[in-house]
Design a protein around this motif. Sequence first.
Motif, PDB file in Angstrom:
ATOM      1  N   THR A 172     -14.934   6.703  24.327  1.00 27.42           N
ATOM      2  CA  THR A 172     -14.007   5.779  23.685  1.00 27.42           C
ATOM      3  C   THR A 172     -12.623   6.402  23.782  1.00 27.42           C
ATOM      4  OG1 THR A 172     -14.114   6.673  21.421  1.00 27.42           O
ATOM      5  CG2 THR A 172     -15.782   5.026  22.041  1.00 27.42           C
ATOM      6  N   LEU A 173     -11.612   5.577  23.572  1.00 27.87           N
ATOM      7  CA  LEU A 173     -10.241   5.998  23.843  1.00 27.87           C
ATOM      8  C   LEU A 173      -9.328   5.430  22.777  1.00 27.87           C
ATOM      9  CD1 LEU A 173      -8.596   7.412  26.187  1.00 27.87           C
ATOM     10  CD2 LEU A 173      -8.347   5.122  27.191  1.00 27.87           C
ATOM     11  N   GLU A 174      -8.428   6.256  22.245  1.00 27.00           N
ATOM     12  CA  GLU A 174      -7.435   5.781  21.282  1.00 27.00           C
ATOM     13  C   GLU A 174      -6.063   6.322  21.662  1.00 27.00           C
ATOM     14  OE1 GLU A 174      -6.158   6.034  16.548  1.00 27.00           O
ATOM     15  OE2 GLU A 174      -8.066   6.899  17.209  1.00 27.00           O
ATOM     16  N   GLU A 175      -5.102   5.428  21.800  1.00 27.31           N
ATOM     17  CA  GLU A 175      -3.727   5.845  22.084  1.00 27.31           C
ATOM     18  C   GLU A 175      -3.054   6.241  20.778  1.00 27.31           C
ATOM     19  OE1 GLU A 175      -1.058   2.853  23.530  1.00 27.31           O
ATOM     20  OE2 GLU A 175       0.111   4.327  24.669  1.00 27.31           O
ATOM     21  N   LEU A 176      -2.619   7.495  20.698  1.00 31.19           N
ATOM     22  CA  LEU A 176      -1.935   7.994  19.505  1.00 31.19           C
ATOM     23  C   LEU A 176      -0.424   7.847  19.632  1.00 31.19           C
ATOM     24  CD1 LEU A 176      -4.011  11.253  18.900  1.00 31.19           C
ATOM     25  CD2 LEU A 176      -4.350   8.986  17.880  1.00 31.19           C
ATOM     26  N   ALA A 182      -6.471  10.290  22.114  1.00 31.18           N
ATOM     27  CA  ALA A 182      -7.694  10.934  21.633  1.00 31.18           C
ATOM     28  C   ALA A 182      -8.835  10.369  22.466  1.00 31.18           C
ATOM     29  CB  ALA A 182      -7.920  10.646  20.154  1.00 31.18           C
ATOM     30  N   VAL A 183      -9.571  11.246  23.133  1.00 29.83           N
ATOM     31  CA  VAL A 183     -10.687  10.835  23.975  1.00 29.83           C
ATOM     32  C   VAL A 183     -11.979  11.341  23.353  1.00 29.83           C
ATOM     33  CG1 VAL A 183     -11.729  10.934  26.261  1.00 29.83           C
ATOM     34  CG2 VAL A 183      -9.246  10.950  26.039  1.00 29.83           C
ATOM     35  N   THR A 206     -14.487  15.041  20.313  1.00 33.30           N
ATOM     36  CA  THR A 206     -13.148  14.454  20.460  1.00 33.30           C
ATOM     37  C   THR A 206     -12.164  15.508  20.943  1.00 33.30           C
ATOM     38  OG1 THR A 206     -13.598  12.929  18.640  1.00 33.30           O
ATOM     39  CG2 THR A 206     -11.292  13.225  19.268  1.00 33.30           C
ATOM     40  N   GLN A 207     -11.357  15.157  21.934  1.00 33.56           N
ATOM     41  CA  GLN A 207     -10.275  16.012  22.407  1.00 33.56           C
ATOM     42  C   GLN A 207      -8.971  15.213  22.420  1.00 33.56           C
ATOM     43  OE1 GLN A 207     -10.499  19.116  22.937  1.00 33.56           O
ATOM     44  NE2 GLN A 207     -12.420  19.707  23.919  1.00 33.56           N
ATOM     45  N   LEU A 208      -7.865  15.930  22.321  1.00 35.59           N
ATOM     46  CA  LEU A 208      -6.541  15.320  22.441  1.00 35.59           C
ATOM     47  C   LEU A 208      -5.967  15.645  23.815  1.00 35.59           C
ATOM     48  CD1 LEU A 208      -5.063  16.119  18.915  1.00 35.59           C
ATOM     49  CD2 LEU A 208      -6.156  14.007  19.712  1.00 35.59           C
ATOM     50  N   MET A 209      -5.457  14.619  24.496  1.00 35.67           N
ATOM     51  CA  MET A 209      -4.914  14.754  25.843  1.00 35.67           C
ATOM     52  C   MET A 209      -3.495  14.202  25.880  1.00 35.67           C
ATOM     53  SD  MET A 209      -7.793  15.766  27.231  1.00 35.67           S
ATOM     54  CE  MET A 209      -9.577  15.568  27.139  1.00 35.67           C
ATOM     55  N   ARG A 210      -2.605  14.934  26.531  1.00 33.90           N
ATOM     56  CA  ARG A 210      -1.232  14.447  26.697  1.00 33.90           C
ATOM     57  C   ARG A 210      -0.821  14.561  28.167  1.00 33.90           C
ATOM     58  NH1 ARG A 210       3.038  13.593  23.288  1.00 33.90           N
ATOM     59  NH2 ARG A 210       2.102  14.698  21.526  1.00 33.90           N
ATOM     60  N   TRP A 211      -0.147  13.498  28.659  1.00 33.07           N
ATOM     61  CA  TRP A 211       0.421  13.576  30.003  1.00 33.07           C
ATOM     62  C   TRP A 211       1.608  14.520  29.945  1.00 33.07           C
ATOM     63  CZ3 TRP A 211      -1.089  12.399  34.742  1.00 33.07           C
ATOM     64  CH2 TRP A 211      -0.140  12.449  35.760  1.00 33.07           C
ATOM     65  N   THR A 212       1.533  15.575  30.739  1.00 33.38           N
ATOM     66  CA  THR A 212       2.477  16.676  30.624  1.00 33.38           C
ATOM     67  C   THR A 212       2.985  17.088  31.998  1.00 33.38           C
ATOM     68  OG1 THR A 212       1.274  17.507  28.697  1.00 33.38           O
ATOM     69  CG2 THR A 212       2.778  19.046  29.759  1.00 33.38           C
ATOM     70  N   GLU A 213       4.254  17.392  32.084  1.00 33.59           N
ATOM     71  CA  GLU A 213       4.806  17.953  33.308  1.00 33.59           C
ATOM     72  C   GLU A 213       4.869  19.467  33.174  1.00 33.59           C
ATOM     73  OE1 GLU A 213       8.490  16.299  34.494  1.00 33.59           O
ATOM     74  OE2 GLU A 213       7.700  14.264  34.743  1.00 33.59           O
ATOM     75  N   VAL A 214       4.197  20.172  34.075  1.00 35.84           N
ATOM     76  CA  VAL A 214       4.218  21.631  34.111  1.00 35.84           C
ATOM     77  C   VAL A 214       4.888  22.058  35.405  1.00 35.84           C
ATOM     78  CG1 VAL A 214       2.846  23.744  34.092  1.00 35.84           C
ATOM     79  CG2 VAL A 214       2.104  21.769  32.751  1.00 35.84           C
ATOM     80  N   ASP A 215       6.017  22.734  35.296  1.00 39.44           N
ATOM     81  CA  ASP A 215       6.811  23.131  36.460  1.00 39.44           C
ATOM     82  C   ASP A 215       7.096  21.936  37.367  1.00 39.44           C
ATOM     83  OD1 ASP A 215       6.784  25.725  35.521  1.00 39.44           O
ATOM     84  OD2 ASP A 215       5.046  26.312  36.716  1.00 39.44           O
ATOM     85  N   GLY A 216       7.357  20.782  36.736  1.00 41.61           N
ATOM     86  CA  GLY A 216       7.744  19.596  37.472  1.00 41.61           C
ATOM     87  C   GLY A 216       6.595  18.764  38.006  1.00 41.61           C
ATOM     88  N   VAL A 217       5.348  19.179  37.752  1.00 43.30           N
ATOM     89  CA  VAL A 217       4.179  18.448  38.249  1.00 43.30           C
ATOM     90  C   VAL A 217       3.445  17.819  37.065  1.00 43.30           C
ATOM     91  CG1 VAL A 217       1.991  18.613  39.482  1.00 43.30           C
ATOM     92  CG2 VAL A 217       3.943  20.011  40.208  1.00 43.30           C
ATOM     93  N   GLY A 218       3.233  16.495  37.109  1.00 41.80           N
ATOM     94  CA  GLY A 218       2.594  15.804  36.009  1.00 41.80           C
ATOM     95  C   GLY A 218       1.081  15.836  36.102  1.00 41.80           C
TER      96      GLY A 218
END
Length: 262
Positions: A172-176, A182-183, A206-218
């Motif tokens: 299941t999926l919830e947009e925070l 939260a996945v 349950t885990q929390l996931m964020r779209w993140t840019e690390v050294d310019g790579v998403g």
Amino acid sequence: MSNRMNDSMGESRTTLLRVGVLVMIAALVATAVWLGARGRADDNGGTDNASGGSSQSKGQNVSVEQVAPDTAPADGVVIPTGAEVVDGHPTRFPATDLGAVALQVEVAKAQLGFDYDQAAAVAGLYAAPEDKAVFEQRARDAVALRRQQAGVPKEGDVPPPASYAVTPIAYTLEELDTGYYAVNLLSYVTLTTANGKVSDGLYAGTQLMRWTEVDGVGDWRLVQGSDEDIDHLVSQGQPQAVAPGTPEYKQAGWIPINGAPQ
């Protein structure tokens, strides 16, 4: 069902943040149901959570495409794969909500056994740089608990037939927030002890996931989340570990994964 084990949803936030619940990496909220034990001779195949100190990350409200279905398709949802592979593990997941699910699936599938360094390496690969040390420690704590459950030494080689395997089957999926989810993942777990006792179970974490840019790579990354986020998840409750095909499974809103055993 026998050997039922349920983790209280009312655990302290300190425990939720710092302890890998049961046998997975760093689940914030988790439940498990052991379906029973069998001798290894009866097994019919069973079922199958880098340093980079200079990395800089950005994860502030990056918009991602929402492609996950609201209702479960009859044949389940196809989970995307990563565009690259690092040390055998997929990375560079798509910038969609299902990309966050894909990361959670790979984190679960990487829980293969009893090697502290392997578990910490996977956690470090998938964690946001600022949370890397926390997830690496949680991964090591999870391996220590896994070894204890399997009845093998805390350190050193693991004698056969002890083994551990995870097969994700639903989510299941919830947009925070924008680009922040939260996945919840439901998995089959098979744990074989050193004396050959095989226990099959269901695990929901349950885990929390964020779209993140690390050294310019998403890419999608595991993050700790704020106290407010975790309070929200605990207070509203997360889907329980229940068997596919039951009324409870449907009521929990689990979305089956295409190709997974149901």
